[in-house]
Design a protein around this motif. Structure first.
Motif, mmCIF file in Angstrom:
data_model
loop_
_atom_site.group_PDB
_atom_site.id
_atom_site.type_symbol
_atom_site.label_atom_id
_atom_site.label_comp_id
_atom_site.label_asym_id
_atom_site.label_seq_id
_atom_site.Cartn_x
_atom_site.Cartn_y
_atom_site.Cartn_z
ATOM 1 N N SER A 111 22.494 37.372 35.785
ATOM 2 C CA SER A 111 21.423 36.566 36.380
ATOM 3 C C SER A 111 20.529 35.959 35.307
ATOM 4 C CB SER A 111 20.584 37.414 37.335
ATOM 5 O OG SER A 111 21.342 37.794 38.452
ATOM 6 N N LEU A 114 22.297 32.998 33.802
ATOM 7 C CA LEU A 114 22.238 31.852 34.707
ATOM 8 C C LEU A 114 20.876 31.161 34.636
ATOM 9 C CD1 LEU A 114 24.074 33.217 37.885
ATOM 10 C CD2 LEU A 114 24.877 31.435 36.328
ATOM 11 N N ARG A 115 19.808 31.962 34.619
ATOM 12 C CA ARG A 115 18.466 31.376 34.545
ATOM 13 C C ARG A 115 18.266 30.624 33.229
ATOM 14 N NH1 ARG A 115 17.388 36.194 37.011
ATOM 15 N NH2 ARG A 115 16.692 37.179 35.081
ATOM 16 N N HIS A 119 19.956 27.497 35.987
ATOM 17 C CA HIS A 119 20.269 27.762 37.388
ATOM 18 C C HIS A 119 19.167 28.606 38.013
ATOM 19 C CE1 HIS A 119 24.397 26.276 37.089
ATOM 20 N NE2 HIS A 119 24.397 26.813 35.884
ATOM 21 N N ARG A 120 19.008 28.424 39.298
ATOM 22 C CA ARG A 120 18.045 29.244 40.035
ATOM 23 C C ARG A 120 18.769 30.441 40.619
ATOM 24 N NH1 ARG A 120 12.984 27.062 41.985
ATOM 25 N NH2 ARG A 120 13.245 28.724 43.480
ATOM 26 N N THR A 121 18.123 31.591 40.546
ATOM 27 C CA THR A 121 18.676 32.787 41.179
ATOM 28 C C THR A 121 17.674 33.258 42.224
ATOM 29 O OG1 THR A 121 17.718 34.224 39.488
ATOM 30 C CG2 THR A 121 19.986 33.481 39.130
#
Length: 153
Positions: A111, A114-115, A119-121
């Protein structure tokens, strides 16, 4: 045996205090000075404040906690450090174990990556009454199990 709470964002402090009182245990709440409170707690509850800074509360908890204690935290990294020493539970009502900690840490890392890539989690869902009840039931069961272990020794 003592109950420890990683107190910076814990929604279950009062639940821990209530169960500690029921079983005659002490509670150590460790939190950053950013979360200083003038609230008065019962004599069996100690507040420990640490300096601002990443992981300062974690380091303090690691240094204070002993074998047989129970820790409440939502921090997977702290849980991984404590597991060899004590039992650790999440405020939503599940226990960290040697079986699930690696997957939890890998998920946290994924996560984070990704951030960093933009990207949004999704964040956690709002804390529910069902989670609070599951937490209280698990903590009470853990306390009873640990007390039974100490009585056999």
């Amino acid at each position: 045996m003592q109950l420890f709470v990683d107190g910076d964002a814990s929604p279950v402090k009062q639940d821990v205090i209530d169960l500690a009182e029921k079983f005659g245990l002490t509670v150590q709440i460790v939190t950053s000075v950013d979360h200083y409170t003038t609230r008065e707690y019962p004599a069996f509850v100690s507040m420990t404040y640490v300096d601002k800074g990443q992981d300062m509360a974690d380091f303090k908890i690691v240094s204070m906690l002993h074998k047989g204690d129970i820790l409440v935290t939502q921090d997977y990294g702290l849980a991984s450090l404590i597991l060899p020493k004590a039992r650790v539970l999440h405020h939503t009502g599940w226990e960290y174990t040697a079986t699930n900690i690696d997957q939890l840490l890998a998920s946290r890392y994924h996560s984070s990556q990704l951030r960093k890539a933009g990207h949004r989690t999704k964040g956690p869902r709002p804390f529910s009454q069902e989670q609070r009840q599951a937490f209280r039931e698990l903590l009470e069961r853990m306390i009873k199990e640990e007390l039974a272990k100490h009585q056999k020794q």
